[in-house]
Scaffold this active site. Sequence first.
Site, PDB file in Angstrom:
ATOM      1  N   CYS A 149       1.275  -1.447   0.217  1.00 21.16           N
ATOM      2  CA  CYS A 149      -0.137   0.081   0.153  1.00 21.16           C
ATOM      3  C   CYS A 149       0.652   1.190  -0.272  1.00 21.16           C
ATOM      4  O   CYS A 149       0.881   2.278  -0.612  1.00 21.16           O
ATOM      5  CB  CYS A 149      -1.262  -0.195   0.909  1.00 21.16           C
ATOM      6  SG  CYS A 149      -0.438  -0.425   2.807  1.00 21.16           S
ATOM      7  N   TYR A 150       1.873   0.833   0.123  1.00 18.08           N
ATOM      8  CA  TYR A 150       2.526   2.216   1.000  1.00 18.08           C
ATOM      9  C   TYR A 150       3.779   2.933  -0.401  1.00 18.08           C
ATOM     10  O   TYR A 150       3.413   3.533  -1.086  1.00 18.08           O
ATOM     11  CB  TYR A 150       3.798   2.130   1.476  1.00 18.08           C
ATOM     12  CG  TYR A 150       3.119   2.526   3.060  1.00 18.08           C
ATOM     13  CD1 TYR A 150       2.872   3.734   3.750  1.00 18.08           C
ATOM     14  CD2 TYR A 150       3.679   2.216   4.347  1.00 18.08           C
ATOM     15  CE1 TYR A 150       2.099   4.319   5.278  1.00 18.08           C
ATOM     16  CE2 TYR A 150       2.893   1.690   5.354  1.00 18.08           C
ATOM     17  CZ  TYR A 150       1.957   3.155   6.138  1.00 18.08           C
ATOM     18  OH  TYR A 150       1.994   3.370   7.471  1.00 18.08           O
TER      19      TYR A 150
END
Lengths: 345, 345, 345, 345
Positions: A149-150
């Site tokens: 996600c990051y």
Amino acid sequence: MIKVGIVGGTGYTGVELLRLLAVHPEVQLTAITSRKEDGLPVADMYPSLRGRVNLAFSAPDKVDLTQCDVVFFATPHGVAMAQAPELLAKGVKVIDLAADFRIKDRAVFEKTYKIDHTAPELLEQAVYGLVELNREEIKGANLIANPGCYPNTMQIGFAPLLKAGVIDAGNLIADCKSGVSGAGRKAEIGILFSESSDNFKAYGVAGHRHTPETTAQLQRLTSDKVALVFTPHLVPMIRGMHSTLYGKLTKDISNDELQKLFEDAYAGEQFIDVMPFGSHPETRTTKGSNMLRLAVHRPDNGNTVIVLVVQDNLVKGASGQAVQCMNLMFGLEESLGLNTIALLP
Amino acid sequence: MIKVGIVGGTGYTGVELLRLLAVHPEVQLTAITSRKEDGLPVADMYPSLRGRVNLAFSAPDKVDLTQCDVVFFATPHGVAMAQAPELLAKGVKVIDLAADFRIKDRAVFEKTYKIDHTAPELLEQAVYGLVELNREEIKGANLIANPGCYPNTMQIGFAPLLKAGVIDAGNLIADCKSGVSGAGRKAEIGILFSESSDNFKAYGVAGHRHTPETTAQLQRLTSDKVALVFTPHLVPMIRGMHSTLYGKLTKDISNDELQKLFEDAYAGEQFIDVMPFGSHPETRTTKGSNMLRLAVHRPDNGNTVIVLVVQDNLVKGASGQAVQCMNLMFGLEESLGLNTIALLP
Amino acid sequence: MIKVGIVGGTGYTGVELLRLLAVHPEVQLTAITSRKEDGLPVADMYPSLRGRVNLAFSAPDKVDLTQCDVVFFATPHGVAMAQAPELLAKGVKVIDLAADFRIKDRAVFEKTYKIDHTAPELLEQAVYGLVELNREEIKGANLIANPGCYPNTMQIGFAPLLKAGVIDAGNLIADCKSGVSGAGRKAEIGILFSESSDNFKAYGVAGHRHTPETTAQLQRLTSDKVALVFTPHLVPMIRGMHSTLYGKLTKDISNDELQKLFEDAYAGEQFIDVMPFGSHPETRTTKGSNMLRLAVHRPDNGNTVIVLVVQDNLVKGASGQAVQCMNLMFGLEESLGLNTIALLP
Amino acid sequence: MIKVGIVGGTGYTGVELLRLLAVHPEVQLTAITSRKEDGLPVADMYPSLRGRVNLAFSAPDKVDLTQCDVVFFATPHGVAMAQAPELLAKGVKVIDLAADFRIKDRAVFEKTYKIDHTAPELLEQAVYGLVELNREEIKGANLIANPGCYPNTMQIGFAPLLKAGVIDAGNLIADCKSGVSGAGRKAEIGILFSESSDNFKAYGVAGHRHTPETTAQLQRLTSDKVALVFTPHLVPMIRGMHSTLYGKLTKDISNDELQKLFEDAYAGEQFIDVMPFGSHPETRTTKGSNMLRLAVHRPDNGNTVIVLVVQDNLVKGASGQAVQCMNLMFGLEESLGLNTIALLP
């Protein structure tokens, strides 16, 4: 109809896949495995699915996943690498939402995740599933490594600047903030309501697993040596991710030109919203949707460029991205089943 | 395609209508009025709609709403009664999300809302838009009074008991809890984050506007005199409503029979989920969806029956209900555009 | 200085005792036990105590609690009954924050908590530590059963009405709402941030352990047979408890007389705030303080009286109450160390 | 006893002053002014003060503040500069919690705050009230400019590094996050619960008023030219501030030496907690207390040093700091009335 299997459907990326796929017009949910919850109707664990998903969890040995067209792994790291070889051999496509195939360099993977890689022969063919930077490869892929996600936000945000060669690749700072669902559905004290509500903190500042993945991907975009400082923080909200990216400009460039780099890079993208220069995107404008929004800033017209990037960590940051990949792999319209609008307020 | 107009699209029920109608396959959004925001693109106020709703707000006098097939009023009380007569006369259907037509008794209305009713001649023809209790009337209606969010839960929860005559109609208690969005999008101190987060309180205990509306509707279900104590509370969450309903049993009835009353009453309903006896429905299982869930309890098998009811106050409690009515009024499948699954987590 | 020991200091009532006692002018913190955390400085687990509490947790067998003047048990049910006999025999006073001595009737206790009572001989001498209803007994007590958090609010709220005989003791309803810290510091899925934030639900409606405790205590106040329906709910906030109490009036009584019952009952009480008739107390006005606030309502001047009661579940509902008892037991001013004002906002 | 007046007691820094001063052993609250709330008992606006603060708000013209020993201004910018000259002339000490005297350079002030400075003659004598960097000057001051909340954290965090000359003063980045109470108690849409809960965003990235204040103060610590990029963000929590500070090392220095710079700089400070190297301070460990905690990091032992700083924005970031100044100005023990421990959980 595409027959879909989900391995490990009890976590948050699993239930998010279910939420999206249950209303996908070309998908037939076929099997959901969970060793621990064998026999439990999915809707008993997640009552939001009552009346909409009638499947029960099956123990892995009770279901033949090779009958599926595609299998999603919403599992801890290490599971997909064990099961993917057989599935691929039988012609089943695999989309791994964990990290097993995200890092091409086996040694880096093993050092980062502290497990042996048991299917290193697949690392080469695995395609990194960040659609907007890798669309053509994904169309022909059989094995997808869905991005973290990051890393998703950092790549989308830094890519136009690195490709254009206007910032110092050796001096990237990503100050990132995630909602608590990013930590998963685990019985841990630190993510209890009474511990993480009404609170803010950084974590993993000394080294987070997403740094090597991101650095390797960013390095593909520039011949200069990439060096990234990545600082994750925990925000008292369920969903949402906000990355504040700092780059040092190395070229004389106007703000209009900066903005144009982003608009050109993402022209025509359905799920990337380049907001007007100087905007402040809010995570809530992406809640429950597959949109990623970004805005470019340049304080005092100095030599620092800031890119603000927001997404729903469970959708564009995980399960929505995975469905977007699936659509491409099966020749469907890329946005099929991904058109719901963010829940605001 | 149904041409839809929205009067007063700047509040939370307005933007929720937009979220639902923008992806409704049979709707063409035609006009959104706001005197104050004339000319402002809707997506500038609600960036969640960027790329999905391209309309701008129009001042009321700049747009001809009689070109619409149906007009929703997401306005403060008093607006719909002023504009509805002309629209109806021109053959435009009207759905009012405010209270103007909810109470048939003009005197009660005027006492409750402290305004004169300027279109009392319409009170008779207005149809109360609680679909599951009033479906056939709604199909033929031209003017809908969409129920209040609290009344919705109280009626759905008490109706099977009152119809069956098993509880004391003169001793109803409804202890209700609402998320903060129920208070609307108004610049008021009391609903600031720093005032209502990490806090819980009752309000309006001495008398809330939803009591007369609910009492009148419940009275339609029984010949006994209805007396209701209604206590609203404010919960530190954005969306969601939980009503805890208490009735005193007057008949000898088994728990299975109690449960069956509800299952029979709502058999076949797509948006009412009668959970197993003794369940604890959670508001989050309805977040962003048009579902209402309920469960029946009977502590210590005594003479008190408790019905727990949850819904999303902005969807089934307001805008979703209104779209459900619209579908019926235009002969569409009742659930069209309302099939998204609740956002959980 | 009073030498204080705390058994089980790792939970929320434990750390709350530490917060209060570390600044209590007559207390010397002497020992804090935890089998699991032996040797860990208390401030490493709770950094809020850094620089203020220098003790480390000790395994129970490494510390001689008989050197203490008083020992608090902030433990799961069952621990205090095992250790209290020896401590009491050596002249150490005991304050149990768990349920071991709350219910005088051994059979009821064992049925409710599903454990055998190993010190039934102490049940008689144990004093129920609700100061405002039991002050004189507490002054002379050696063994205190600190009340449950919910029972505290129900007793304070119903007591004046039951004592005066103006409501039907056989028809009491308590609709109660608690912050999540009431569930303790346990690694459980249900109280994760991502599960309980932005959500509201009832729980334990079929039967909660606090019902027998409360019923027994209320029964002491009236000769009529008490029957109580108690419905607990979980609120997405860390601290705070709000009880909405419903009674049916059986006497002709004015609102002024109702209000006076409460003002007289709690005249001179430092920690009970009887607010003006018709007020809406908010939980945040008690956050971090030992205050309990209440207000009386009577909708439509009918026969239902509503009492709204708020407190901080960890202070007046647990650790603050315990310190209040300690002050009385040692002849100190009752409010010593308990004078901080609620944190608002 | 010190006679204290508060001008503008209706905002969050005002009520926080009341919370702290009401239990301060050397303070007598004498007057609280509010033009708008004249006559309203303070406890009616803030029921947390019921029974503890018996004052009512007074219109400014009804009270003689020159009878006070010290007057706090918890007002919007511009009020203190109007009233301070007369008070100072009469021998009353003044502590301004707003910005009127924070910036010595009148032109910079006027450009930043967009108002004329009406008491420029006081700019010279005003003392910047950041105790740990300015203690001796504060002891002798009559007029205190209390620091802004963000500047407080940036100065405490960067000061040891700048003084030691180990980082590039021309390349400072402060990525800061604040709870919503920092925005004040104003009826504005953007800080409604339904707008800012479950959300995260940056704001004022193009230029925030705290940048010139911070830059000017940091410049006092080094002869190199200071350049600061400051990015504020809004966190869905009421209180708390977390600053993530990035500096580029210019000297060869070990991690132990880095840590020692901070430990030496703040040795003996009661309200600065230098945590072990590599710690992750959480805002909740300071909630309601005057503590500021910090920790130093150095990712991958590279040339970036990160300092994580947390505080309660209303206490050490505003009212607590102001009381700390008052204590020094009146020769009292610096921590008097400031010893409560953070509320955790």
